[in-house]
Design a protein around this motif. Structure first.
Motif, PDB file in Angstrom:
ATOM      1  N   GLY A 189      36.924  42.849  65.583  1.00 20.56           N
ATOM      2  CA  GLY A 189      38.342  42.970  65.904  1.00 20.56           C
ATOM      3  C   GLY A 189      38.722  42.268  67.184  1.00 20.56           C
ATOM      4  N   GLU A 190      37.930  41.267  67.570  1.00 22.38           N
ATOM      5  CA  GLU A 190      38.154  40.540  68.816  1.00 22.38           C
ATOM      6  C   GLU A 190      38.750  39.165  68.536  1.00 22.38           C
ATOM      7  OE1 GLU A 190      37.671  41.312  72.110  1.00 22.38           O
ATOM      8  OE2 GLU A 190      37.296  43.380  71.479  1.00 22.38           O
ATOM      9  N   ALA A 191      39.707  38.766  69.353  1.00 22.35           N
ATOM     10  CA  ALA A 191      40.314  37.437  69.246  1.00 22.35           C
ATOM     11  C   ALA A 191      39.645  36.475  70.214  1.00 22.35           C
ATOM     12  CB  ALA A 191      41.802  37.521  69.540  1.00 22.35           C
ATOM     13  N   VAL A 192      39.596  35.226  69.829  1.00 19.60           N
ATOM     14  CA  VAL A 192      39.048  34.167  70.677  1.00 19.60           C
ATOM     15  C   VAL A 192      40.116  33.092  70.831  1.00 19.60           C
ATOM     16  CG1 VAL A 192      37.222  32.455  70.984  1.00 19.60           C
ATOM     17  CG2 VAL A 192      36.714  34.614  69.810  1.00 19.60           C
ATOM     18  N   MET A 193      40.386  32.693  72.063  1.00 17.87           N
ATOM     19  CA  MET A 193      41.326  31.602  72.325  1.00 17.87           C
ATOM     20  C   MET A 193      40.539  30.299  72.422  1.00 17.87           C
ATOM     21  SD  MET A 193      43.832  31.050  75.630  1.00 17.87           S
ATOM     22  CE  MET A 193      44.950  29.649  75.740  1.00 17.87           C
ATOM     23  N   ALA A 194      40.974  29.293  71.700  1.00 20.08           N
ATOM     24  CA  ALA A 194      40.250  28.013  71.722  1.00 20.08           C
ATOM     25  C   ALA A 194      41.225  26.847  71.746  1.00 20.08           C
ATOM     26  CB  ALA A 194      39.341  27.900  70.503  1.00 20.08           C
ATOM     27  N   PHE A 195      40.841  25.791  72.458  1.00 17.39           N
ATOM     28  CA  PHE A 195      41.620  24.553  72.441  1.00 17.39           C
ATOM     29  C   PHE A 195      40.699  23.367  72.635  1.00 17.39           C
ATOM     30  CE2 PHE A 195      42.504  26.570  76.689  1.00 17.39           C
ATOM     31  CZ  PHE A 195      41.672  25.761  77.475  1.00 17.39           C
ATOM     32  N   THR A 196      41.190  22.191  72.289  1.00 12.50           N
ATOM     33  CA  THR A 196      40.327  21.011  72.197  1.00 12.50           C
ATOM     34  C   THR A 196      41.011  19.789  72.788  1.00 12.50           C
ATOM     35  OG1 THR A 196      39.284  21.872  70.193  1.00 12.50           O
ATOM     36  CG2 THR A 196      39.092  19.506  70.576  1.00 12.50           C
ATOM     37  N   HIS A 197      40.195  18.894  73.332  1.00 10.79           N
ATOM     38  CA  HIS A 197      40.707  17.587  73.737  1.00 10.79           C
ATOM     39  C   HIS A 197      39.746  16.481  73.321  1.00 10.79           C
ATOM     40  CE1 HIS A 197      38.301  18.536  77.480  1.00 10.79           C
ATOM     41  NE2 HIS A 197      37.916  17.291  77.292  1.00 10.79           N
ATOM     42  N   ILE A 198      40.277  15.293  73.191  1.00 15.35           N
ATOM     43  CA  ILE A 198      39.461  14.084  73.062  1.00 15.35           C
ATOM     44  C   ILE A 198      39.235  13.557  74.468  1.00 15.35           C
ATOM     45  CG2 ILE A 198      39.485  11.666  72.344  1.00 15.35           C
ATOM     46  CD1 ILE A 198      41.024  12.502  69.860  1.00 15.35           C
ATOM     47  N   SER A 199      37.970  13.381  74.836  1.00 17.41           N
ATOM     48  CA  SER A 199      37.689  12.951  76.210  1.00 17.41           C
ATOM     49  C   SER A 199      37.028  11.582  76.301  1.00 17.41           C
ATOM     50  CB  SER A 199      36.821  13.988  76.917  1.00 17.41           C
ATOM     51  OG  SER A 199      35.659  14.266  76.165  1.00 17.41           O
ATOM     52  N   HIS A 200      36.495  11.070  75.204  1.00 17.35           N
ATOM     53  CA  HIS A 200      35.857   9.751  75.200  1.00 17.35           C
ATOM     54  C   HIS A 200      36.242   9.062  73.899  1.00 17.35           C
ATOM     55  CE1 HIS A 200      33.264  10.983  78.590  1.00 17.35           C
ATOM     56  NE2 HIS A 200      33.301  12.148  77.977  1.00 17.35           N
ATOM     57  N   VAL A 201      36.638   7.811  73.993  1.00 18.11           N
ATOM     58  CA  VAL A 201      37.103   7.103  72.808  1.00 18.11           C
ATOM     59  C   VAL A 201      36.291   5.833  72.587  1.00 18.11           C
ATOM     60  CG1 VAL A 201      39.441   8.015  72.898  1.00 18.11           C
ATOM     61  CG2 VAL A 201      38.911   5.921  74.140  1.00 18.11           C
ATOM     62  N   TYR A 202      36.104   5.517  71.315  1.00 13.81           N
ATOM     63  CA  TYR A 202      35.383   4.324  70.885  1.00 13.81           C
ATOM     64  C   TYR A 202      36.179   3.705  69.741  1.00 13.81           C
ATOM     65  CZ  TYR A 202      31.874   7.219  73.182  1.00 13.81           C
ATOM     66  OH  TYR A 202      31.218   8.026  74.074  1.00 13.81           O
ATOM     67  N   LYS A 203      35.914   2.461  69.423  1.00 14.53           N
ATOM     68  CA  LYS A 203      36.625   1.837  68.313  1.00 14.53           C
ATOM     69  C   LYS A 203      36.357   2.583  66.998  1.00 14.53           C
ATOM     70  CE  LYS A 203      36.978  -2.754  70.355  1.00 14.53           C
ATOM     71  NZ  LYS A 203      36.728  -4.201  70.206  1.00 14.53           N
ATOM     72  N   GLN A 204      35.170   3.122  66.877  1.00 16.99           N
ATOM     73  CA  GLN A 204      34.767   3.801  65.651  1.00 16.99           C
ATOM     74  C   GLN A 204      35.278   5.232  65.569  1.00 16.99           C
ATOM     75  OE1 GLN A 204      30.530   3.827  65.218  1.00 16.99           O
ATOM     76  NE2 GLN A 204      30.514   5.333  63.572  1.00 16.99           N
ATOM     77  N   GLY A 205      35.374   5.895  66.703  1.00 13.99           N
ATOM     78  CA  GLY A 205      35.760   7.304  66.702  1.00 13.99           C
ATOM     79  C   GLY A 205      35.911   7.836  68.116  1.00 13.99           C
ATOM     80  N   ALA A 206      35.718   9.134  68.263  1.00 15.05           N
ATOM     81  CA  ALA A 206      35.951   9.756  69.572  1.00 15.05           C
ATOM     82  C   ALA A 206      35.173  11.065  69.677  1.00 15.05           C
ATOM     83  CB  ALA A 206      37.442  10.027  69.763  1.00 15.05           C
ATOM     84  N   SER A 207      35.098  11.577  70.891  1.00 14.55           N
ATOM     85  CA  SER A 207      34.489  12.876  71.116  1.00 14.55           C
ATOM     86  C   SER A 207      35.555  13.966  71.011  1.00 14.55           C
ATOM     87  CB  SER A 207      33.847  12.934  72.507  1.00 14.55           C
ATOM     88  OG  SER A 207      34.853  12.920  73.511  1.00 14.55           O
ATOM     89  N   LEU A 208      35.121  15.167  70.693  1.00 12.75           N
ATOM     90  CA  LEU A 208      35.975  16.352  70.705  1.00 12.75           C
ATOM     91  C   LEU A 208      35.315  17.387  71.593  1.00 12.75           C
ATOM     92  CD1 LEU A 208      36.797  16.626  66.890  1.00 12.75           C
ATOM     93  CD2 LEU A 208      38.449  16.103  68.705  1.00 12.75           C
ATOM     94  N   TYR A 209      36.079  17.949  72.518  1.00 10.87           N
ATOM     95  CA  TYR A 209      35.535  18.888  73.503  1.00 10.87           C
ATOM     96  C   TYR A 209      36.362  20.167  73.424  1.00 10.87           C
ATOM     97  CZ  TYR A 209      33.332  20.188  77.985  1.00 10.87           C
ATOM     98  OH  TYR A 209      32.606  20.789  78.972  1.00 10.87           O
ATOM     99  N   THR A 210      35.735  21.259  73.012  1.00 11.32           N
ATOM    100  CA  THR A 210      36.435  22.520  72.807  1.00 11.32           C
ATOM    101  C   THR A 210      36.072  23.533  73.889  1.00 11.32           C
ATOM    102  OG1 THR A 210      36.578  22.216  70.416  1.00 11.32           O
ATOM    103  CG2 THR A 210      36.743  24.477  71.228  1.00 11.32           C
ATOM    104  N   THR A 211      37.077  24.161  74.448  1.00  8.56           N
ATOM    105  CA  THR A 211      36.922  25.258  75.406  1.00  8.56           C
ATOM    106  C   THR A 211      37.398  26.535  74.737  1.00  8.56           C
ATOM    107  OG1 THR A 211      37.326  23.765  77.267  1.00  8.56           O
ATOM    108  CG2 THR A 211      37.606  26.136  77.683  1.00  8.56           C
ATOM    109  N   TYR A 212      36.675  27.631  74.962  1.00  6.72           N
ATOM    110  CA  TYR A 212      37.113  28.892  74.356  1.00  6.72           C
ATOM    111  C   TYR A 212      36.937  30.060  75.330  1.00  6.72           C
ATOM    112  CZ  TYR A 212      32.077  29.390  73.258  1.00  6.72           C
ATOM    113  OH  TYR A 212      30.705  29.467  73.331  1.00  6.72           O
TER     114      TYR A 212
END
Length: 579
Positions: A476-499
């Motif tokens: 019965g516990e809630a978790v707050m989470a959010f994400t950012h892209i912090s490194h970018v490449y032509k092919q793709g990118a990183s995803l960094y999640t804080t909770y």
């Protein structure tokens, strides 16, 4: 003269400019700027992050926002240093090791080298349940010292754990239970710029040099490395290389693999010298093979790094875009069109709201929110932080090109660009201090990260956040989470999640909550389309999930390579590979 030898750089000191009051950083006894000085170990927290004289405040509206997601919180108790020291067992090291001048069996020294900065480490440090301590800590001052230590480790059947800045968040440096004594080899005394070849722009450092010392010593001669991970204040060159680190401005300076030119790796089988040749087709690249080995292959003692002249100008700015899709498209086009930026970071809508609460004073928050609302920005708005580094002409061109792209996708900045950019720049290495402040409020915080192709970014982010937010539903516990892209490449990118989640009734129950979230997050990444780690490394925590990325054959190839250098399996066992 193109080559400088016998370097004696000036003492390392903080920049003279004090931190802006917008940084929300409280200095108990010292003031310091964007480049913190090296922090002696006796001035670092034994049970948390960084310098004991620095604390990062949490704005009242920021704490209120977090609690609106997870509920009321209650602080966990914290044990004292003196209480923990009483639990440190007698060293099991043989006399031949203890008698060495460079080896300490002092209880506090052993305690301070027993854990890193992962969430389980914080639970151990505040509960006092360390479980295992190294039996001694060596502080070598040369490659020859490390060679002798590994030779003695073989003779006396010791486990060896390399220790850089102690900043690992995935269990790289934690000794494990076992019959063999554990010797931690701390590289902090090998922290000097040894040689600078200005013609080739190659700097040779001791591998124990921390981020601030790297840049301070290079700055004496007008150069910069430009590797700025979140842990920059304490982490080391050797650690960056061993864990394949990525810095905040990787778009401009490159990841650590673009900076590491060669060096010296001491292994149980002998010394491996990796030549700093700019390019070669002579078989597999030993430089690449040894990066990311996380102490399993040996210990880096001297490293050769590609450096560059100090830039004429470096600017950081912030812009807001109407939604995630617009922001993502701006990032993708900017990198694929080769616009010469040094940094791109995109926060999703939840993180944008959180940063506006946590990173500003109440008056700043009100002013920014009012301005953005007047410009038509809704709750879907996202924050994009970007930087340029180089000469003024290059930067002017890059900014012109990028602003055209921003206008195309509805970007809003105005005077906000410089204000928010300044807030980010001054606080860029302070986020780790926030963890301690939130801990005191009963708010638990952790992060995880990955990288994937552009075509999978949205799906991966949704899966990650869903996994984390529902991980404690059975309680019965809630978790707050959010994400950012912090490194970018032509092919793709990183995803960094804080909770964020609430502390439970005690330390053990709180750790169990984290374990549920960590497992859910890791399973969401172990899908063959994303990496288990883009920049934190594998350590103990991610080792069970590595096969999903590498495959059985890839794991076997890695195991065979490591065994060829460490046939007795004494170097950091259990890290990277489970056994």
């Amino acid at each position: 003269m193109s080559k400088i030898k016998s370097l004696t750089p000036k003492s390392i000191a903080p920049e003279s400019a004090a931190i802006s009051t917008t940084d929300n950083v409280e200095l108990n006894a010292t003031s310091e700027g964007n480049t913190p000085a090296n922090t002696p170990i006796e001035q670092t927290r034994w049970n948390g992050w960084g310098n004991v004289n620095i604390n990062k405040k949490v704005s009242p509206h920021g704490a209120k926002l977090i609690r609106s997601h997870i509920g009321k919180t209650k602080k966990l108790k914290s044990i004292s240093l003196q209480q923990v020291l009483k639990t440190v067992p007698k060293s099991r090291l043989p006399a031949a090791i203890i008698e060495l001048d460079i080896v300490s069996i002092d209880n506090e020294v052993r305690l301070r080298h027993a854990r890193g900065q992962s969430f389980p480490d914080w639970i151990a440090m505040h509960s006092g349940d360390f479980e295992v301590y190294p039996d001694g800590v060596a502080h070598p001052q040369s490659t020859a010292d490390v060679e002798e230590l590994l030779k003695l480790a073989s003779e006396h059947d010791l486990i060896v754990i390399p220790f850089g800045g102690g900043t690992s968040v995935v269990g790289h440096i934690n000794p494990q239970k076992g019959a063999r004594p554990v010797l931690t080899i701390a590289m902090s005394k090998m922290d000097q710029l040894i040689d600078l070849d200005t013609e080739s722009q190659i700097a040779t450092f001791g591998a124990g040099t921390q981020g601030p010392a790297v840049e301070a010593q290079l700055d004496e001669y007008g150069y910069r490395l430009g590797h700025y991970p979140q842990s920059w204040e304490l982490s080391t060159l050797g650690g960056w290389i061993a864990a394949r680190s990525s810095g905040q401005q990787s778009l401009g300076y490159g990841r650590i693999e673009q900076m590491f030119a060669g060096g010296t790796l001491v292994t149980p089988q002998g010394v491996l010298n990796i030549a700093d040749i700019p390019a070669s087709s002579a078989g597999p690249d030993l430089r690449e093979m040894m990066m990311g080995t996380e102490g399993r292959a040996g210990i880096f003692t001297e490293v050769k790094m590609c450096v560059q002249a100090q830039p004429e100008e470096e600017l950081f700015k912030v812009v807001f875009l109407p939604n995630w899709e617009a922001g993502k498209e701006v990032l993708k086009q900017a990198v694929q069109k080769n616009i010469k930026l040094s940094m791109l970071r995109l926060s999703n809508a939840v993180e944008t709201d959180a940063h506006l609460h946590l990173g500003t004073s109440p008056s700043q928050f009100l002013a920014i929110s009012t301005y953005l609302k007047a410009r038509g920005m809704s709750t879907d708005k996202v924050m994009l932080t970007y930087g340029v580094t180089g000469d003024k002409a290059q930067n002017k061109l890059a900014l012109t090109q990028f602003k055209q792209l921003l206008r195309q996708y509805g970007g809003v900045s105005g005077k906000l660009a410089n204000l928010m950019g300044s807030i980010w720049a001054h606080g860029r290495f302070k986020f780790p201090y926030l963890r301690g402040t939130l801990w005191e409020k009963g708010i638990m915080v952790d992060t995880f990260e990955t990288a994937t192709n552009w075509s999978n970014i949205d799906k991966q982010m949704q899966q990650m956040q869903q996994a984390v937010q529902t991980a404690l539903a059975d309680e019965g516990e809630a978790v707050m989470a959010f994400t950012h892209i912090s490194h970018v490449y032509k092919q793709g990118a990183s995803l960094y999640t804080t909770y964020f989640f609430r502390a439970a009734k005690d330390h053990a129950s709180t750790l169990q909550r984290w374990q549920k979230i960590k497992q859910a997050a890791s399973i969401s990444l172990a899908n063959g389309a994303a990496t288990i780690s883009h920049q934190h490394g594998v350590g103990h925590d991610h080792a069970p999930y590595l096969t999903a990325e590498k495959g059985e054959l890839g794991i076997q190839v890695t195991r065979d390579m490591l065994k060829s250098l460490d046939p007795e399996q004494r170097m950091n066992p259990g890290v990277l590979l489970e056994n």
